[in-house]
Design a protein around this motif. Structure first.
Motif, PDB file in Angstrom:
ATOM      1  N   SER A  78      70.529 -21.394 -71.933  1.00 32.53           N
ATOM      2  CA  SER A  78      70.880 -21.330 -73.439  1.00 32.53           C
ATOM      3  C   SER A  78      70.433 -22.350 -74.283  1.00 32.53           C
ATOM      4  CB  SER A  78      72.373 -21.210 -73.305  1.00 32.53           C
ATOM      5  OG  SER A  78      72.942 -19.856 -72.516  1.00 32.53           O
TER       6      SER A  78
ATOM      7  N   TRP B 137      66.827 -14.972 -74.519  1.00 36.59           N
ATOM      8  CA  TRP B 137      67.981 -14.130 -74.831  1.00 36.59           C
ATOM      9  C   TRP B 137      68.268 -12.859 -74.060  1.00 36.59           C
ATOM     10  CZ3 TRP B 137      69.690  -9.678 -77.633  1.00 36.59           C
ATOM     11  CH2 TRP B 137      71.191  -9.854 -77.915  1.00 36.59           C
ATOM     12  N   ASN B 138      69.464 -12.891 -73.228  1.00 33.50           N
ATOM     13  CA  ASN B 138      69.803 -11.648 -72.549  1.00 33.50           C
ATOM     14  C   ASN B 138      68.841 -11.199 -71.318  1.00 33.50           C
ATOM     15  OD1 ASN B 138      72.317 -11.407 -73.260  1.00 33.50           O
ATOM     16  ND2 ASN B 138      71.975  -9.272 -74.270  1.00 33.50           N
TER      17      ASN B 138
ATOM     18  N   CYS C 132      67.044 -12.889 -67.631  1.00 35.09           N
ATOM     19  CA  CYS C 132      67.354 -13.953 -66.230  1.00 35.09           C
ATOM     20  C   CYS C 132      66.009 -13.948 -65.587  1.00 35.09           C
ATOM     21  CB  CYS C 132      68.316 -13.048 -65.329  1.00 35.09           C
ATOM     22  SG  CYS C 132      69.877 -12.680 -66.028  1.00 35.09           S
TER      23      CYS C 132
ATOM     24  N   CYS D  96      70.434 -16.783 -66.360  1.00 33.99           N
ATOM     25  CA  CYS D  96      70.409 -16.167 -67.509  1.00 33.99           C
ATOM     26  C   CYS D  96      70.609 -16.862 -68.646  1.00 33.99           C
ATOM     27  CB  CYS D  96      71.135 -15.042 -67.333  1.00 33.99           C
ATOM     28  SG  CYS D  96      71.199 -13.804 -66.038  1.00 33.99           S
TER      29      CYS D  96
ATOM     30  N   LEU E 163      71.990 -16.845 -72.264  1.00 35.33           N
ATOM     31  CA  LEU E 163      72.892 -15.865 -72.884  1.00 35.33           C
ATOM     32  C   LEU E 163      73.353 -16.455 -74.015  1.00 35.33           C
ATOM     33  CD1 LEU E 163      75.242 -14.777 -69.954  1.00 35.33           C
ATOM     34  CD2 LEU E 163      73.341 -13.647 -71.044  1.00 35.33           C
TER      35      LEU E 163
ATOM     36  N   LYS F 195      75.999 -17.915 -76.617  1.00 36.09           N
ATOM     37  CA  LYS F 195      77.431 -18.234 -76.545  1.00 36.09           C
ATOM     38  C   LYS F 195      78.138 -18.533 -77.796  1.00 36.09           C
ATOM     39  CE  LYS F 195      76.536 -20.688 -71.857  1.00 36.09           C
ATOM     40  NZ  LYS F 195      76.445 -21.923 -71.259  1.00 36.09           N
TER      41      LYS F 195
END
Length: 170
Positions: free
Chosen positions: A79, A109-110, A112, A164, A166, A168
């Motif tokens: 992130s 983003w999104n 892994c 991952c 992600l 936030k």
């Protein structure tokens, strides 16, 4: 009569060639280009504080760094605002345990990233996917395939299970 008028109003964007997902007459190609240039994704289903729609989901990055010589260190960063930030943090953390760390996979983003390795050899594989379980499975499958083609019969293990990147934010 009211139902027909409402239907015409709702479909007017389609009549004039707009995608139902376009915003302000913007073509799908223009939207994709704008997203790429801005480093984010456009979600027409959410509205901004101005009420005009088009909430921008910023792109975030993750990276995994490992010691590919001794296999004694690994680290990850998630992130982060840029690919460079994610890579640098992963390397900095990894270098606390080893001086020969390098970034082996980055993901955005999104998504892994995961690393699987063979304990018997210096074989390792990094993979990216959208789902954690898929990422782990893909890394193991690729590593085992690579090991088998090299004559290694021992199964690979997840060295760095899926991490991952992600968003936030709210």
């Amino acid at each position: 009569m009211k139902k027909v008028l409402l239907l015409l109003v709702l479909c007017s964007g389609l009549v004039y060639g707009q995608s139902p997902y376009s915003y302000g007459g913007e073509s799908e190609q223009d939207r994709i280009a704008r997203e790429h240039q801005s480093g984010g994704m456009y979600d027409p289903g959410r509205s901004s504080s101005s009420g005009k729609g088009g909430y921008r989901v910023p792109t975030v990055w993750g990276a995994i760094a490992i010691d590919t010589k001794t296999f004694k260190a690994s680290a990850w960063a998630n992130s982060k605002k840029s690919q460079k930030d994610a890579e640098q943090q992963a390397i900095n953390i990894c270098k606390k345990d080893s001086k020969t760390c390098k970034t082996v996979v980055t993901y955005t983003w999104n998504n892994c990233g995961a690393v699987a390795a063979s304990k018997a050899t210096d074989i390792w594989v990094a993979e990216t996917r959208q789902l954690r379980a898929d990422t782990d499975a893909a890394a193991l499958k690729s590593c085992n395939s690579k090991a088998r083609s090299s004559g290694v019969v021992e199964d690979c293990v997840l060295w760095v299970p899926a991490k991952c990147a992600l968003f936030k934010g709210s």
